[in-house]
Design an enzyme around this catalytic site. Structure first.
Site, PDB file in Angstrom:
ATOM      1  N   THR A  48      -5.872   3.843 -18.001  1.00 29.39           N
ATOM      2  CA  THR A  48      -4.753   2.957 -18.333  1.00 29.39           C
ATOM      3  C   THR A  48      -5.030   2.128 -19.575  1.00 29.39           C
ATOM      4  O   THR A  48      -4.135   1.819 -20.357  1.00 29.39           O
ATOM      5  CB  THR A  48      -4.477   2.003 -17.145  1.00 29.39           C
ATOM      6  OG1 THR A  48      -4.020   2.783 -16.069  1.00 29.39           O
ATOM      7  CG2 THR A  48      -3.436   0.972 -17.475  1.00 29.39           C
ATOM      8  N   TYR A  61       3.886   5.173 -17.145  1.00 31.71           N
ATOM      9  CA  TYR A  61       3.136   5.306 -18.384  1.00 31.71           C
ATOM     10  C   TYR A  61       2.179   6.471 -18.229  1.00 31.71           C
ATOM     11  O   TYR A  61       1.940   6.966 -17.127  1.00 31.71           O
ATOM     12  CB  TYR A  61       2.361   4.022 -18.714  1.00 31.71           C
ATOM     13  CG  TYR A  61       1.291   3.705 -17.712  1.00 31.71           C
ATOM     14  CD1 TYR A  61       1.564   2.979 -16.564  1.00 31.71           C
ATOM     15  CD2 TYR A  61      -0.013   4.167 -17.900  1.00 31.71           C
ATOM     16  CE1 TYR A  61       0.590   2.704 -15.636  1.00 31.71           C
ATOM     17  CE2 TYR A  61      -0.997   3.897 -16.973  1.00 31.71           C
ATOM     18  CZ  TYR A  61      -0.687   3.173 -15.839  1.00 31.71           C
ATOM     19  OH  TYR A  61      -1.660   2.911 -14.924  1.00 31.71           O
ATOM     20  N   THR A 127      -9.342   2.753 -14.072  1.00 31.12           N
ATOM     21  CA  THR A 127      -9.896   1.887 -13.023  1.00 31.12           C
ATOM     22  C   THR A 127     -10.087   2.600 -11.682  1.00 31.12           C
ATOM     23  O   THR A 127     -10.833   2.121 -10.836  1.00 31.12           O
ATOM     24  CB  THR A 127      -8.998   0.651 -12.793  1.00 31.12           C
ATOM     25  OG1 THR A 127      -7.694   1.086 -12.427  1.00 31.12           O
ATOM     26  CG2 THR A 127      -8.942  -0.225 -14.037  1.00 31.12           C
ATOM     27  N   ASP A 128      -9.404   3.746 -11.486  1.00 32.00           N
ATOM     28  CA  ASP A 128      -9.428   4.370 -10.152  1.00 32.00           C
ATOM     29  C   ASP A 128     -10.830   4.767  -9.691  1.00 32.00           C
ATOM     30  O   ASP A 128     -11.178   4.608  -8.520  1.00 32.00           O
ATOM     31  CB  ASP A 128      -8.523   5.610 -10.120  1.00 32.00           C
ATOM     32  CG  ASP A 128      -7.047   5.236 -10.231  1.00 32.00           C
ATOM     33  OD1 ASP A 128      -6.739   4.036 -10.191  1.00 32.00           O
ATOM     34  OD2 ASP A 128      -6.215   6.153 -10.356  1.00 32.00           O
ATOM     35  N   LYS A 200     -12.853  -1.465  -6.483  1.00 33.81           N
ATOM     36  CA  LYS A 200     -11.441  -1.798  -6.749  1.00 33.81           C
ATOM     37  C   LYS A 200     -10.795  -2.189  -5.435  1.00 33.81           C
ATOM     38  O   LYS A 200     -10.835  -1.426  -4.471  1.00 33.81           O
ATOM     39  CB  LYS A 200     -10.730  -0.588  -7.382  1.00 33.81           C
ATOM     40  CG  LYS A 200      -9.302  -0.862  -7.811  1.00 33.81           C
ATOM     41  CD  LYS A 200      -8.716   0.327  -8.568  1.00 33.81           C
ATOM     42  CE  LYS A 200      -7.293   0.007  -9.033  1.00 33.81           C
ATOM     43  NZ  LYS A 200      -6.695   1.111  -9.806  1.00 33.81           N
ATOM     44  N   GLU A 320     -25.052   1.507  17.488  1.00 38.02           N
ATOM     45  CA  GLU A 320     -24.343   2.273  18.526  1.00 38.02           C
ATOM     46  C   GLU A 320     -24.621   3.771  18.401  1.00 38.02           C
ATOM     47  O   GLU A 320     -24.311   4.544  19.295  1.00 38.02           O
ATOM     48  CB  GLU A 320     -22.838   2.032  18.411  1.00 38.02           C
ATOM     49  CG  GLU A 320     -22.393   0.701  18.993  1.00 38.02           C
ATOM     50  CD  GLU A 320     -20.875   0.615  19.030  1.00 38.02           C
ATOM     51  OE1 GLU A 320     -20.278   0.988  20.052  1.00 38.02           O
ATOM     52  OE2 GLU A 320     -20.296   0.180  18.029  1.00 38.02           O
TER      53      GLU A 320
HETATM   54  N1  DGL Z   1      -4.986   6.788 -12.849  1.00 37.30           N
HETATM   55  C1  DGL Z   1      -5.582   5.784 -13.454  1.00 37.30           C
HETATM   56  C2  DGL Z   1      -6.971   5.884 -13.996  1.00 37.30           C
HETATM   57  O1  DGL Z   1      -7.134   6.273 -15.120  1.00 37.30           O
HETATM   58  C3  DGL Z   1      -4.793   4.732 -14.042  1.00 37.30           C
HETATM   59  C4  DGL Z   1      -5.247   3.467 -13.429  1.00 37.30           C
HETATM   60  C5  DGL Z   1      -6.040   2.613 -14.363  1.00 37.30           C
HETATM   61  O2  DGL Z   1      -6.724   3.032 -15.276  1.00 37.30           O
HETATM   62  O3  DGL Z   1      -5.945   1.424 -14.134  1.00 37.30           O
HETATM   63  O4  DGL Z   1      -7.886   5.531 -13.327  1.00 37.30           O
END
Ligand code: DGL
Length: 365
Positions: A48, A61, A127-128, A200, A320
């Site tokens: 992103t 996007y 971010t994923d 995340k 457990e």
């Molecule tokens: N699908 C995503 C990625 O590139 C977009 C999310 C992001 O980058 O925040 O991880």
């Protein structure tokens, strides 16, 4: 107005320096030479942070549209923090992150450090799966130079895009000598998080990266600079070798739930998994049929690691589930996706005995 380029920033500096010299009435100390700026290598992978929105679309996007060079050039003042060199490793959304890109990143970073081409590295990333890349690199990069991974929650074309300030802060951290020896760090939203702990936690919020057990290791902002609050040096960081062939062994994550049966475990085995990470309930637990199937898998030589689907907390041995009897490993503080990465690296480095693996998982608190 266009953002200042490196060139215009340099010209402005030269002009300001010339004016300063002309106005200066005290003797000039030629011996006090300014230190060379830190050299930061920026490795762009997509995400992103490099995303662009179609102005006609509402929230949609495409990630990975802008190059690393363009990203770096768009952040005002970055050229005053460091001497930057940007390279493109990939242009993908991080949902498509893969072993090939990981290996390319790891090799380029190690080369830059070994040949003394850079004092620090900043990786721009979606971010994923940012936390998995951070943890992978933390386990394979040798040396103490800082590696900072950065992303953004809003695309570059969004109103109040968070990418530019996150990149600025990532370079601040990578360029700071106090960042050495802290392993790979994630910098987003004014916080510095360690690779082992960061995850995340929110699908859309700018305040999404957190370290649920330990908290951030520091904070960074433009005015206050870098403030470290905790060390990460006590945590185990592997110097594992990259296997040949650009591929890590297959390790599956099996998610536990009510009414759990053995089918997902049998499925993972039939697809050639060398290891299975259980994203268990509670303390890494699961139903009797699932645990029995995992015990059978361990008997066949498949590595079994118990992690938890719970966002925070440790998984502890022999509470457990009888890990000693079953030949299981527990993930301790590592979430399932990071436990998977470590399991892959350990298997790739020839380690499969549960006792040795457990030692590799256990951080030195
Ligand atoms: N699908 C995503 C990625 O590139 C977009 C999310 C992001 O980058 O925040 O991880």
């Amino acid at each position: 107005m266009n953002p200042p380029t490196f060139r215009s920033a340099r010209l402005r500096n030269v002009t300001l320096a010339a004016i300063g010299l002309a106005l200066c009435s005290s003797p000039i100390n030629f011996a006090a030479k300014a230190a060379d700026p830190p050299r930061i290598l920026v490795l762009a992978t997509g995400g992103t942070i490099a995303g662009q929105a179609d102005p006609r679309a509402t929230g949609a996007y495409k990630s990975g549209q802008i190059t690393g060079e363009q990203l770096v050039a768009s952040v005002p003042g970055l050229g005053q923090l460091a001497k930057l060199n940007a390279e493109q490793i990939s242009s993908i959304g991080s949902q498509d992150m893969n072993d090939k890109v990981w290996f390319a990143l790891a090799r380029r970073i190690q080369q830059a450090f070994d040949k003394d081409e850079a004092d620090g590295v900043v990786i721009t990333h979606g971010t994923d799966t940012l936390e998995e890349t951070a943890f992978f690199l933390d386990n394979v990069i040798k040396g103490d130079k800082p590696v900072v991974i950065v992303g953004s929650m809003r695309p570059a074309t969004a109103v109040s895009a968070d990418g530019p300030s996150n990149i600025y802060e990532a370079v601040q951290v990578a360029a700071d000598p106090r960042s050495r020896g802290r392993g790979v760090m994630a910098v987003l939203n004014d916080k510095i998080e360690g690779a082992r702990a960061v995850t995340k936690t929110n699908t859309t919020s700018l305040e999404t990266f957190n370290s649920p057990i330990s908290g951030p290791i520091g904070y960074v902002d433009t005015a206050g600079g870098v403030r470290f609050m905790a060390q990460t040096t006590g945590l185990k960081r592997g110097n594992y070798a990259l296997p040949s062939g650009d591929q890590l062994p297959r390790v599956a994550i099996v998610y536990s739930h009510a009414n759990m049966d053995a089918i997902p475990i049998e499925d993972a085995i039939s697809h050639g998994a060398k290891g299975i990470v259980l994203a268990g309930v509670g303390d890494g637990n699961s139903s009797k049929s699932a645990i029995d199937a995992l015990e059978a898998a361990a008997k066949k030589g498949i590595v079994v690691v118990r992690a938890t689907r719970v966002r925070s907390g440790f998984v502890t041995r022999n509470v457990e589930v009888d890990d000693d009897k079953n030949g299981f490993v527990v993930s301790e503080d590592l979430n399932p996706q990071k436990a998977r990465v470590l399991t892959q690296l350990l298997i790739a480095n020839g380690m499969t005995a549960p006792g040795d693996m457990q030692k590799a998982f256990t951080a030195t608190w």
